[in-house]
Scaffold this motif. Structure first.
Motif, PDB file in Angstrom:
ATOM      1  N   CYS A  42       1.182  -6.772   3.886  1.00 10.82           N
ATOM      2  CA  CYS A  42       1.740  -6.984   2.546  1.00 10.82           C
ATOM      3  C   CYS A  42       0.978  -8.115   1.852  1.00 10.82           C
ATOM      4  O   CYS A  42       0.688  -9.142   2.469  1.00 10.82           O
ATOM      5  CB  CYS A  42       3.224  -7.331   2.666  1.00 10.82           C
ATOM      6  SG  CYS A  42       4.044  -7.657   1.099  1.00 10.82           S
ATOM      7  N   HIS A  44       2.008 -10.130  -0.250  1.00 11.58           N
ATOM      8  CA  HIS A  44       2.828 -11.307  -0.545  1.00 11.58           C
ATOM      9  C   HIS A  44       2.631 -12.382   0.522  1.00 11.58           C
ATOM     10  O   HIS A  44       2.020 -13.412   0.239  1.00 11.58           O
ATOM     11  CB  HIS A  44       4.304 -10.906  -0.685  1.00 11.58           C
ATOM     12  CG  HIS A  44       5.206 -12.060  -0.997  1.00 11.58           C
ATOM     13  ND1 HIS A  44       6.437 -12.196  -0.424  1.00 11.58           N
ATOM     14  CD2 HIS A  44       5.037 -13.123  -1.816  1.00 11.58           C
ATOM     15  CE1 HIS A  44       6.996 -13.321  -0.893  1.00 11.58           C
ATOM     16  NE2 HIS A  44       6.170 -13.887  -1.739  1.00 11.58           N
ATOM     17  N   GLN A  45       3.100 -12.094   1.744  1.00 10.24           N
ATOM     18  CA  GLN A  45       2.930 -13.075   2.824  1.00 10.24           C
ATOM     19  C   GLN A  45       2.586 -12.381   4.134  1.00 10.24           C
ATOM     20  O   GLN A  45       3.075 -12.780   5.202  1.00 10.24           O
ATOM     21  CB  GLN A  45       4.189 -13.939   2.973  1.00 10.24           C
ATOM     22  CG  GLN A  45       4.388 -14.881   1.799  1.00 10.24           C
ATOM     23  CD  GLN A  45       5.603 -15.783   1.943  1.00 10.24           C
ATOM     24  OE1 GLN A  45       6.323 -15.749   2.936  1.00 10.24           O
ATOM     25  NE2 GLN A  45       5.844 -16.583   0.933  1.00 10.24           N
ATOM     26  N   ASP A  46       1.773 -11.321   4.035  1.00 13.55           N
ATOM     27  CA  ASP A  46       1.204 -10.647   5.207  1.00 13.55           C
ATOM     28  C   ASP A  46       2.225  -9.929   6.079  1.00 13.55           C
ATOM     29  O   ASP A  46       1.983  -9.694   7.271  1.00 13.55           O
ATOM     30  CB  ASP A  46       0.400 -11.623   6.077  1.00 13.55           C
ATOM     31  CG  ASP A  46      -0.764 -12.231   5.337  1.00 13.55           C
ATOM     32  OD1 ASP A  46      -1.211 -11.615   4.335  1.00 13.55           O
ATOM     33  OD2 ASP A  46      -1.244 -13.297   5.747  1.00 13.55           O
ATOM     34  N   GLY A  47       3.377  -9.571   5.546  1.00 12.30           N
ATOM     35  CA  GLY A  47       4.371  -8.832   6.322  1.00 12.30           C
ATOM     36  C   GLY A  47       3.842  -7.476   6.758  1.00 12.30           C
ATOM     37  O   GLY A  47       2.990  -6.879   6.094  1.00 12.30           O
ATOM     38  N   CYS A  61       8.850  -3.593   1.993  1.00  8.65           N
ATOM     39  CA  CYS A  61       8.456  -4.621   2.955  1.00  8.65           C
ATOM     40  C   CYS A  61       9.719  -5.278   3.517  1.00  8.65           C
ATOM     41  O   CYS A  61      10.594  -5.705   2.764  1.00  8.65           O
ATOM     42  CB  CYS A  61       7.570  -5.668   2.279  1.00  8.65           C
ATOM     43  SG  CYS A  61       7.053  -6.975   3.416  1.00  8.65           S
ATOM     44  N   LEU A  63      10.212  -8.100   4.788  1.00  4.16           N
ATOM     45  CA  LEU A  63      10.370  -9.547   4.654  1.00  4.16           C
ATOM     46  C   LEU A  63      11.016  -9.957   3.335  1.00  4.16           C
ATOM     47  O   LEU A  63      12.007 -10.680   3.314  1.00  4.16           O
ATOM     48  CB  LEU A  63       9.020 -10.250   4.830  1.00  4.16           C
ATOM     49  CG  LEU A  63       8.397 -10.130   6.222  1.00  4.16           C
ATOM     50  CD1 LEU A  63       7.189 -11.042   6.342  1.00  4.16           C
ATOM     51  CD2 LEU A  63       9.404 -10.450   7.309  1.00  4.16           C
ATOM     52  N   HIS A  64      10.451  -9.505   2.216  1.00  6.75           N
ATOM     53  CA  HIS A  64      10.999  -9.942   0.916  1.00  6.75           C
ATOM     54  C   HIS A  64      11.115  -8.778  -0.069  1.00  6.75           C
ATOM     55  O   HIS A  64      11.202  -8.987  -1.265  1.00  6.75           O
ATOM     56  CB  HIS A  64      10.134 -11.046   0.313  1.00  6.75           C
ATOM     57  CG  HIS A  64       9.765 -12.115   1.293  1.00  6.75           C
ATOM     58  ND1 HIS A  64       8.537 -12.157   1.935  1.00  6.75           N
ATOM     59  CD2 HIS A  64      10.492 -13.155   1.781  1.00  6.75           C
ATOM     60  CE1 HIS A  64       8.513 -13.194   2.772  1.00  6.75           C
ATOM     61  NE2 HIS A  64       9.677 -13.804   2.705  1.00  6.75           N
ATOM     62  N   PHE A  65      11.031  -7.545   0.463  1.00  7.32           N
ATOM     63  CA  PHE A  65      11.443  -6.356  -0.278  1.00  7.32           C
ATOM     64  C   PHE A  65      10.515  -5.937  -1.418  1.00  7.32           C
ATOM     65  O   PHE A  65      10.966  -5.331  -2.376  1.00  7.32           O
ATOM     66  CB  PHE A  65      12.897  -6.524  -0.776  1.00  7.32           C
ATOM     67  CG  PHE A  65      13.790  -7.117   0.274  1.00  7.32           C
ATOM     68  CD1 PHE A  65      13.971  -6.475   1.497  1.00  7.32           C
ATOM     69  CD2 PHE A  65      14.409  -8.330   0.072  1.00  7.32           C
ATOM     70  CE1 PHE A  65      14.780  -7.029   2.486  1.00  7.32           C
ATOM     71  CE2 PHE A  65      15.206  -8.901   1.059  1.00  7.32           C
ATOM     72  CZ  PHE A  65      15.389  -8.250   2.258  1.00  7.32           C
ATOM     73  N   TRP A  66       9.247  -6.257  -1.327  1.00  6.90           N
ATOM     74  CA  TRP A  66       8.291  -5.676  -2.264  1.00  6.90           C
ATOM     75  C   TRP A  66       8.081  -4.219  -1.847  1.00  6.90           C
ATOM     76  O   TRP A  66       8.254  -3.868  -0.672  1.00  6.90           O
ATOM     77  CB  TRP A  66       6.972  -6.431  -2.247  1.00  6.90           C
ATOM     78  CG  TRP A  66       7.044  -7.802  -2.882  1.00  6.90           C
ATOM     79  CD1 TRP A  66       8.165  -8.562  -3.088  1.00  6.90           C
ATOM     80  CD2 TRP A  66       5.945  -8.567  -3.373  1.00  6.90           C
ATOM     81  NE1 TRP A  66       7.822  -9.752  -3.667  1.00  6.90           N
ATOM     82  CE2 TRP A  66       6.480  -9.785  -3.864  1.00  6.90           C
ATOM     83  CE3 TRP A  66       4.573  -8.366  -3.441  1.00  6.90           C
ATOM     84  CZ2 TRP A  66       5.658 -10.773  -4.415  1.00  6.90           C
ATOM     85  CZ3 TRP A  66       3.763  -9.347  -3.992  1.00  6.90           C
ATOM     86  CH2 TRP A  66       4.308 -10.526  -4.480  1.00  6.90           C
TER      87      TRP A  66
END
Ligand code: FES
Length: 100
Positions: A42, A44-47, A61, A63-66
């Protein structure tokens, strides 16, 4: 083209994804109305997207739902011009192959 066998057929449950590492690349392969493969990082932060919840062609995703389209790799919210790499996938008699 470099086709790599990544797993046996049936090892990715319908409606689910699995993470693989192929030639040093993290790949998410989804079994959702056929097989689809894309980068498993991802922006955003590599999820890892492979365990994300699927809704049609969209994976969330964990982790933070992107959200990403698993057919095109496009991020469907937030940063509109972001697109992960996608890869051809073939389900053959002896397994599932990805062209890296
Ligand atoms: S790491 Fe994917 S949304 Fe934050």
């Amino acid at each position: 083209m470099t086709w790599r066998k990544i797993t046996e057929r049936g090892s990715i449950a319908p409606g689910k994804g699995r993470a693989f590492e192929v030639d040093g690349k993290k790949i998410a392969v989804f079994n959702q109305n056929g097989y689809h493969a894309m980068d498993d990082v991802c922006v955003h932060q590599d999820g890892s997207l492979a365990p994300g919840k699927l809704d049609g062609d969209i994976v969330e995703c964990p982790l933070h739902f992107w959200h990403y389209n698993i057919r095109t790799g496009e991020l469907t919210d937030y940063l509109k011009d972001v697109k992960l790499d996608t890869y051809p996938v073939e389900a053959r008699d002896d397994g599932v192959y990805v062209d890296i």
